[in-house]
Design an enzyme around this catalytic site. Structure first.
Site, PDB file in Angstrom:
ATOM      1  CG  ASN A  25      -1.985  -1.171   1.156  1.00  0.00           C
ATOM      2  OD1 ASN A  25      -1.919  -1.838   0.286  1.00  0.00           O
ATOM      3  ND2 ASN A  25      -2.723  -1.262   2.131  1.00  0.00           N
ATOM      4  CB  THR A  70     -16.762  37.044 -31.395  1.00  0.00           C
ATOM      5  OG1 THR A  70     -17.471  37.854 -32.245  1.00  0.00           O
ATOM      6  CG2 THR A  70     -15.534  37.913 -30.846  1.00  0.00           C
ATOM      7  CG  HIS A  71     -20.866  34.921 -31.771  1.00  0.00           C
ATOM      8  ND1 HIS A  71     -21.905  34.552 -30.787  1.00  0.00           N
ATOM      9  CD2 HIS A  71     -20.499  36.040 -31.282  1.00  0.00           C
ATOM     10  CE1 HIS A  71     -21.902  35.178 -30.003  1.00  0.00           C
ATOM     11  NE2 HIS A  71     -21.222  36.127 -30.166  1.00  0.00           N
ATOM     12  CB  SER A 192      -7.931  10.729 -49.500  1.00  0.00           C
ATOM     13  OG  SER A 192      -8.875   9.977 -50.190  1.00  0.00           O
ATOM     14  CE  LYS A 198     -10.207  15.301 -48.385  1.00  0.00           C
ATOM     15  NZ  LYS A 198     -11.172  14.636 -47.401  1.00  0.00           N
ATOM     16  CG  ASN A 200      -7.551  13.976 -45.291  1.00  0.00           C
ATOM     17  OD1 ASN A 200      -8.361  14.809 -45.951  1.00  0.00           O
ATOM     18  ND2 ASN A 200      -7.806  12.630 -45.904  1.00  0.00           N
ATOM     19  CD  GLU A 205      -9.038  15.429 -39.312  1.00  0.00           C
ATOM     20  OE1 GLU A 205     -10.029  14.636 -39.312  1.00  0.00           O
ATOM     21  OE2 GLU A 205      -8.399  15.474 -40.452  1.00  0.00           O
ATOM     22  CE1 TYR A 232      -4.246   0.118  -3.319  1.00  0.00           C
ATOM     23  CE2 TYR A 232      -5.214  -1.934  -2.467  1.00  0.00           C
ATOM     24  CZ  TYR A 232      -4.618  -1.291  -3.490  1.00  0.00           C
ATOM     25  OH  TYR A 232      -4.423  -1.816  -4.709  1.00  0.00           O
ATOM     26  CD  GLN A 237      -4.174  -3.949  -9.707  1.00  0.00           C
ATOM     27  OE1 GLN A 237      -3.438  -4.395  -8.581  1.00  0.00           O
ATOM     28  NE2 GLN A 237      -4.778  -4.735 -10.536  1.00  0.00           N
ATOM     29  CE  LYS A 240      -0.517   1.941  -9.731  1.00  0.00           C
ATOM     30  NZ  LYS A 240      -1.847   1.771  -8.922  1.00  0.00           N
TER      31      LYS A 240
HETATM   32  N1  LIG Z   1      -3.248  -5.846  -1.989  1.00  0.00           N
HETATM   33  C1  LIG Z   1      -2.720  -4.617  -1.393  1.00  0.00           C
HETATM   34  N2  LIG Z   1      -2.338  -3.784  -2.174  1.00  0.00           N
HETATM   35  C2  LIG Z   1      -1.982  -3.942  -3.555  1.00  0.00           C
HETATM   36  C3  LIG Z   1      -1.362  -2.350  -3.909  1.00  0.00           C
HETATM   37  C4  LIG Z   1      -0.908  -2.699  -5.574  1.00  0.00           C
HETATM   38  C5  LIG Z   1      -1.955  -2.494  -6.607  1.00  0.00           C
HETATM   39  N3  LIG Z   1      -1.228  -3.186  -7.676  1.00  0.00           N
HETATM   40  C6  LIG Z   1      -2.117  -1.154  -7.055  1.00  0.00           C
HETATM   41  O1  LIG Z   1      -1.843  -0.688  -8.051  1.00  0.00           O
HETATM   42  O2  LIG Z   1      -2.908  -0.442  -6.296  1.00  0.00           O
HETATM   43  N4  LIG Z   1      -2.974  -4.388  -0.039  1.00  0.00           N
HETATM   44  C7  LIG Z   1      -2.974  -5.349   0.878  1.00  0.00           C
HETATM   45  C8  LIG Z   1      -1.807  -5.251   1.521  1.00  0.00           C
HETATM   46  C9  LIG Z   1      -0.292  -5.765   0.905  1.00  0.00           C
HETATM   47  O3  LIG Z   1      -0.362  -6.368   0.088  1.00  0.00           O
HETATM   48  O4  LIG Z   1       0.606  -5.239   1.270  1.00  0.00           O
HETATM   49  C10 LIG Z   1      -4.142  -4.841   2.094  1.00  0.00           C
HETATM   50  O5  LIG Z   1      -4.338  -3.769   2.243  1.00  0.00           O
HETATM   51  O6  LIG Z   1      -4.540  -6.104   2.492  1.00  0.00           O
END
Ligand SMILES: N/C(=N\CCC[C@H](N)C(=O)O)N[C@@H](CC(=O)O)C(=O)O
Length: 373
Positions: A25, A70-71, A192, A198, A200, A205, A232, A237, A240
């Site tokens: 975490n 404008t507009h 094209s 053309k 483009n 775009e 958490y 996750q 990402k």
């Molecule tokens: N599974 C977990 N965390 C994963 C974090 C990573 C995860 N890939 C992400 O991107 O958030 N937390 C467990 C603790 C741990 O695994 O360290 C919990 O709080 O029970």
């Protein structure tokens, strides 16, 4: 966990000590801040590159006259350099937001462990310093719970992208046969498969299109986060993929926008011709009637409206009417008005600070170089 397993393969059971006083975490919160800090720095540098391209082109076109809209209707003549510098200001504020976000995210979650801290005698200030953070985060529960720094970075990225998208939209419009203000280079346009004539504006775009992805990433992460009880949860996750995609897309868009601005051919004649249509200097005539004849602005507006109507009936622009035609509607108009209606003179008069007069735009170019580059 993978790193620990690899270490165990290399050095044996001692690798099991690696995770002392740690949790995934606090690790993931730390790693994500480190990753994002680097990408914010890259985005800032790329924004600076775009500003440099815009400022260079603005300097070249301080006195290039184009219609301002404008507009999306012809409003008043402006300098192309002035128009390009508007984007320099927008990107400047974007850079401020990227920097604000960087400042706020630069705290180290490491040592928060799972959520409650740890009983091991760790030195959080030392790890924070080694990783280039300004300080350890103040509250271990907050440190592993929040992803507001992800949302903030995506909001800042969305604003950059929104500005790039507006620039891209203008490049699309300006490169059309109907506008004919610019030609994009071959590097940023395609043909094209069926219509041989053309060209483009694909790259512009795509900049406009990718902005939707970046704003979508912001909304996606906000929705992931909005219902999570502390601390958490694995839902987090899901931050990402949109974050990585948004910053990859933003980098691409900034590179494309910078290249398009640097490479574009400006068709100054077409811009000047367009500035001489749509009665772009009607406000100048109304202002002259106020300043030189002394009529109230509302009356000047009405008189100018009658003159515009006459030009429409004759199928010409206001500036192409004969003096006799003008005087037929308002006898107090004199020969001074003829020069007044020229778009180049119209921009030259607008010397108020931040205005479109070439003398003023040249000052803005110099100031922009000092402030941003
Ligand atoms: N599974 C977990 N965390 C994963 C974090 C990573 C995860 N890939 C992400 O991107 O958030 N937390 C467990 C603790 C741990 O695994 O360290 C919990 O709080 O029970």
């Amino acid at each position: 966990m993978n790193i620990e397993a690899r270490l165990a393969a290399l050095i044996g059971p001692a690798a099991g000590r690696l995770h002392t006083a740690r949790s995934r975490n606090d690790q993931v919160a730390t790693d994500l801040r480190l990753w994002l800090r680097a990408r914010l720095d890259q985005a800032d540098e790329a924004c600076r590159g775009l500003q440099a391209a815009l400022i260079d082109r603005a300097e070249e076109h301080v006195a290039t006259v184009m219609p301002g809209f404008t507009h999306l209707q012809v409003a008043q003549p402006v300098s192309l350099g002035h128009h390009l510098l508007a984007y320099v200001e927008m990107i400047g504020r974007d850079r401020g937001r990227l920097a604000d976000c960087r400042g706020r995210l630069n705290e180290s979650p490491l040592g928060a462990a799972a959520l409650a801290g740890t009983s091991f005698p760790i030195d959080r200030a030392m790890t924070a310093e080694l990783l280039g953070f300004d300080r350890p985060s103040a509250n271990s529960i907050d440190a592993v719970s929040d992803r507001d720094f992800v949302v903030e970075a995506l909001a800042a990225a969305s604003l950059v992208a929104m500005h790039l998208s507006r620039l891209a939209e203008e490049l699309v419009l300006w490169s059309s046969a109907q506008f004919g203000f610019i030609a994009l280079s071959d590097r940023f346009s395609t043909g094209s498969s069926i219509m041989p004539q053309k060209r483009n504006p694909d790259a512009a775009e795509l900049v406009r299109g990718k902005t939707g992805r970046i704003v979508g990433a912001l909304i996606g992460v906000l929705i992931v986060m909005k219902g999570l009880a502390l601390t958490y949860s694995k839902d987090m996750q899901e931050d990402k993929e949109p974050l990585f995609d948004a910053f990859d897309s933003l980098a691409l868009c900034l590179t494309a926008a910078t290249g398009m601005v640097r490479d574009m051919t400006v068709k100054a004649d077409a811009m000047a011709r367009a500035a001489g249509t749509g009665h772009a200097t009607a406000t100048d005539l109304a202002d002259w009637l106020v300043q030189k004849v002394g009529v109230p602005f509302r009356e000047a507006h009405t008189i100018t409206g009658q003159i515009v109507k006459l030009a429409d009936e004759k199928g010409c622009d206001l500036k192409d009417l004969a003096l006799a035609d003008l005087r037929g509607i308002e006898p107090r108009i004199n020969a001074d008005v003829v020069a007044l209606l020229d778009p180049a003179q119209a921009i030259a008069r607008r010397t108020s600070e931040g205005g479109t007069a070439p003398s003023e735009v040249a000052k803005q170019v110099a100031r922009a170089r000092q402030r941003f580059l």
